[in-house]
Design a protein around this motif. Structure first.
Motif, PDB file in Angstrom:
ATOM      1  N   GLU A  77       0.940  -1.090  -0.069  1.00  0.00           N
ATOM      2  CA  GLU A  77      -0.068   0.179  -0.192  1.00  0.00           C
ATOM      3  C   GLU A  77       0.803   1.172  -0.137  1.00  0.00           C
ATOM      4  N   HIS A 105      -2.792  -1.099  -3.421  1.00  0.00           N
ATOM      5  CA  HIS A 105      -3.199  -2.399  -3.065  1.00  0.00           C
ATOM      6  C   HIS A 105      -1.723  -3.344  -2.801  1.00  0.00           C
ATOM      7  N   ASN A 106      -1.983  -4.601  -2.096  1.00  0.00           N
ATOM      8  CA  ASN A 106      -0.878  -5.450  -2.108  1.00  0.00           C
ATOM      9  C   ASN A 106      -0.649  -6.582  -3.120  1.00  0.00           C
ATOM     10  N   GLU A 149      -3.557  -9.345  -2.024  1.00  0.00           N
ATOM     11  CA  GLU A 149      -4.210  -9.114  -0.972  1.00  0.00           C
ATOM     12  C   GLU A 149      -4.432 -10.277   0.056  1.00  0.00           C
TER      13      GLU A 149
END
Length: 694
Positions: A77, A105-106, A149
């Motif tokens: 992030e 986002h990851n 995620e």
């Protein structure tokens, strides 16, 4: 796919203009079911095997071979890293890093960093010399996603990873793009790439998982231009030249030895030469790095005069990439052209890349995939909701990433029962997880009833120019010499597209495209004429007795019409002739037990109203209704797999129909999966049968 259309699609893919269908719902479902894991600490890219020529084979998809730097992107992030194949950070490509940092986002992505020229084609020299936006349009083409995620995606099939990638990849800046996947014919796609001057193409098995640092046979590269990475072992300077150097001496490693591969003397300008000399100076050595010192001024039939070239040796640490026309008989490159230095490769890893035989490599990849011969399709733990709402007459739905339109939904297909097209579509959507293992990778004969069960119907085998662009097809020449393009079922989108054509019943081949001459099962079709269904049950029980005696598993299902089908697993180990001979032996033994109401006569007139013990269905191109298929009969009956305990007097065909099949499956699960199991040993079985029955 027409040639001009394919060329235009490739051009759009290069410019980042390819249309990507929204796959949000499917992607969300895939992510929900993916296993949890921490972000992988060390990932090296999965690599493709070089093969010698393009090919056509179902189950493969194609991508453009980009001419840039392969890069794994690790994104959190608040941080982003682009990592080369030899684990170096690509910090110099800051615009892409900055964009990924802002994503929020990851994820772990795999792709290619490249610079596009004014024609939109990737230019390796451009990425090599890129320092800032003034040096060209820097783009990160992403073709895979490995983690997202907290979910590990590497064991998912490539097609599913592509669906997730389409859904999650940021689309607000065209410096990050998804690399388009083409569901085309490989040879046609290669020809288009060659016409457009691309480096080559990549073929990937749609079912392939992702394995870090593996050179996979499920990913293949086919080069339009002959390219090779080489290690620079020195440079030469011809007599009388004022240039820093005239040529580079090149080598690769073989069995730990540094082998001389010839010279390259073109492909750079004055500015690049000066920059390269600055890199060469700290590497200059008096020791020849090659295992055998070469004659760098050696004449050849292409250059018979010596040029007075003098060598300066370098420690073999710099890697470059060249184009070349061919390898000479003594293993030297001919007509080589320098393309650029490769800072993303380690010199010790550079070996001569020799293309492997395409047919053998593709066969090996298919066999590897066939270790699990049939797709792992787990039925849902709870019944799916229906696909279509009960009101709108025309609805469009994404199915496996493809939009399918469903029209005239209130049209009645089974008038006696008031069952509509909408009911049929919803049934096939709900039953698909159970049904698809018996359809996947099989050519289909389309039995179309566009106006319901009492309207005109017709068979359609050739879908050339009729199937949607995403559909898989298989060319086939029939026994009558007719050229057909069969639809090949892949996922449930194939099933539902067939349903939109009015295919009430679904008719797959007994064999798959990977082994079209070898059926996965032998089928005995009990086809009554004037017999009762109780007599069909008696005949089925006799088949079971014969097969039990020789320890052969078998799996019954209702035909959904008047008979019973019994499947015997063969595992694609035998051809159709062997399967048919085995079936014939079984039905001959059954006929001896119940001759009063059974017949082996093929001609209906010769059966005299007796039940036909049909073994001739076991032939190439023959089809019968698939497990869980609806039938165009009053009551909307279903071809339903059975437990042998159910095959007894009192069983009725109309016990299984569109309104209760899904509820039954929730209770029983798939009773038929053994038909796709390990095939029997036919030779041992026949020997045993002869000792028992002769």
């Amino acid at each position: 796919m027409a040639t001009k259309t394919l060329d235009k699609k490739i051009e759009k893919a290069e410019r980042g203009e390819a249309k990507i269908i929204d796959k949000a719902k499917l992607a969300e479902a895939l992510l929900k079911d993916a296993p949890k894991s921490a972000m992988p600490a060390k990932i090296k890219p999965m690599k493709a095997t070089l093969v010698d020529e393009p090919f056509d084979d179902p189950g493969w998809v194609y991508e453009i071979k980009w001419d840039g730097y392969r890069a794994i992107a690790k994104v959190t992030e608040d941080e982003a890293e682009l990592i080369s194949r030899n684990n170096l950070l690509f910090d110099q490509f800051y615009p892409v890093n900055d964009l990924l940092k802002k994503w929020g986002h990851n994820a772990v992505l795999d792709g290619e960093l490249l610079v596009l020229n004014d024609k939109g084609i990737s230019d390796f020299g451009g990425i090599q010399n890129w320092r800032s936006e003034a040096d060209g349009d820097l783009v990160y083409y992403v073709f895979d996603i490995l983690w997202y995620e907290g979910k590990n995606l590497m064991d998912l099939p490539l097609s599913d990873r592509q669906t997730i990638l389409t859904h999650i990849l940021p689309k607000n800046d065209d410096r990050i793009r998804q690399s388009m996947v083409f569901e085309a014919r490989g040879i046609e796609f290669f020809d288009a790439a060659e016409r457009m001057g691309l480096e080559g193409i990549i073929a990937k098995k749609a079912s392939s998982a992702y394995t870090s640092d593996l050179r996979s046979k499920e990913w293949l590269k086919i080069k339009v231009q002959r390219r090779q990475e080489m290690v620079i072992g020195g440079f030469t300077k011809n007599e009388g030249t004022s240039k820093p150097f005239s040529a580079l001496t090149l080598g690769v490693y073989k069995n730990g030895k540094f082998k001389y591969m010839g010279k390259v003397g073109t492909g750079w300008g004055d500015k690049l030469q000066k920059e390269m000399m600055e890199k060469f100076k700290p590497l200059i050595t008096d020791v020849c790095p090659f295992d055998v010192e070469p004659d760098v001024d050696e004449p050849s039939r292409f250059r018979p005069k010596r040029l007075g070239a003098k060598p300066t040796w370098l420690k073999p640490e710099l890697v470059c990439e060249i184009n070349f026309a061919e390898l000479t008989s003594d293993g030297k490159v001919r007509q080589a052209s320098f393309k650029g230095l490769r800072t993303d490769k380690d010199a010790d890893d550079v070996v001569l890349e020799t293309p492997t035989d395409t047919d053998k490599t593709v066969k090996a990849a298919d066999e590897q995939a066939e270790k699990s011969i049939h797709p792992k399709v787990e039925p849902p733990k709870k019944a799916r909701r229906t696909l279509l709402n009960p009101k709108d007459e025309s609805q469009e739905r994404p199915v496996n990433g493809h939009l399918i339109k469903f029209n005239h939904l209130s049209k009645v297909y089974w008038p006696e029962d008031g069952i509509t097209k909408r009911d049929m579509f919803n049934y096939y959507y709900q039953v698909a997880p159970y049904m698809m293992p018996y359809l996947k990778d099989r050519p289909m004969s389309l039995n179309r009833f566009p106006n319901g069960i009492h309207g005109p119907s017709f068979y359609q085998k050739n879908v050339a120019d009729k199937a949607p662009e995403w559909a898989k097809t298989m060319p086939h020449v029939t026994g009558e010499g007719e050229h057909k393009e069969y639809l090949v079922a892949t996922e449930e989108d194939s099933l539902l597209w067939m349903a939109t054509l009015g295919c009430i019943e679904i008719n797959p081949w007994f064999s798959r495209v990977q082994s079209p001459d070898n059926p996965d099962f032998c089928v005995i079709d009990l086809d009554p004429d004037k017999n009762t269904f109780d007599q069909v049950i008696i005949a089925a029980q006799e088949v079971k007795k014969v097969l039990d005696a020789v320890d052969v598993p078998c799996f019954p299902k209702t035909s959904g019409s008047t008979g019973i089908h019994i499947y015997i697993p063969l595992g694609a180990k035998y051809d159709y002739d062997q399967s048919q001979l085995f079936a014939k032996m079984i039905v001959q033994l059954v006929h001896k037990q119940i001759p009063d109401f059974t017949s082996l006569e093929r001609m209906v007139a010769n059966r005299k109203g007796k039940m036909y013990l049909d073994f001739l269905q076991n032939r190439p191109g023959a089809t019968i209704a698939a497990p869980y298929s609806l039938r165009p009969k009053p009551g909307a009956t279903v071809s339903m797999p059975l437990a042998w305990e159910e095959v007894k007097k009192g069983l009725k065909m109309r016990d299984f129909h569109i309104k209760n099949a899904i509820d039954r499956l929730k209770e029983t699960g798939d009773l038929f999966k053994g038909a796709l199991g390990k095939g029997i040993d036919l030779e041992k079985t026949i020997k045993k049968a002869r000792t028992i029955f002769e």
